[in-house]
Design a protein around this motif. Sequence first.
Motif: not given
Length: 321
Positions: A113-117, A134-147, A284-290
């Motif tokens: 197990a690894r922490n979800p962040f 097929q996600f080379p231009e995908g952003t972290f914000d887009e992926y965060f919503e998927i996760f 280094e990736h998460f915004s405070p809101a995320q």
Amino acid sequence: MTPSYQLVDGFRIAKAFSPDTFRKALSYKPRNDDIFIVTFPKCGTTWTQHIVINILKRGIPPETYEEFQKLSPFLEITGPGLVETMPRPGAIKTHLPFSLQPYSPQAKYIYVARNPFDCCVSFYHHTKEFPFYQFPEGTFDEYFEIFINGQTDFGDYFDHLLSWYEHRNDPNVLFLVYENMKADTQAAVLKIAKFLNQEYERILLEDDNLMERIIRQTNVENMKNSVNKNFGNFFGLNPNDDQINDPNLPEGLKYILKFMKNIEFNPKSEIKIVRKGIVGDWKEHFSPAQSQQLMAKFCQKIQGTDIDQLWPEFFVAKNQI
């Protein structure tokens, strides 16, 4: 933008994976001597596979991706065929929740197990890195919503964790925490060795050189040098007909190569399946809101359990996240 996924009988996997092979994987009947390494994706799977292989092979690591697959096949990709013919002792990789996991009380299961962040960040980079998503231009914000919505391949992170946490005390399950493995790798190696067979533990306790070699060969830098190149040579380059028609290649891997042959992508000679291997990269990736959003889901999903004890630092400081 959404990665290239598909639903197979209601379960989400990469579109490049063979549905037929996936179904065969779920129907596999474990042998009594089977060793499974189980994780949600990007929770230390490849690292744990290499530790186990090094223990079983007395410090001799695999040299190619093909050899690695034979010693530790990925059940959902290769199907049961490679598992049934692999050299034993070996270790079978899966990313399945407990409800779908081929299970036997006699087989052994190592769950990490690894922490979800950090898992979210690592899975994001993994999805960008592998061409078949097929996600080379995908952003972290887009992926965060998927996760956070549980819509990644292999399902919801929390459901996966909860399904295996319930079995953490089963005699044939070794439940490990990635962050603890990083903090004291030697202790983790010994724990894995003892779980596999006390003879492996005895050998490591008596042979300091072997222990040092295993830790060195499975550290981040060595894994980057070997694993990334091997995976890149297989999954990062345009497949040719000789590869696809190789009679020794499992059908599930052929399916992936055929899929890649029919999509456009920029070839890579190296794929960073081992990127940083550190704890805390999420900052280094998460915004405070995320951070607050994922923490709220974390607390909600694990309510009524003591999973918070796995990562006390998140809960001591949750008001600061």
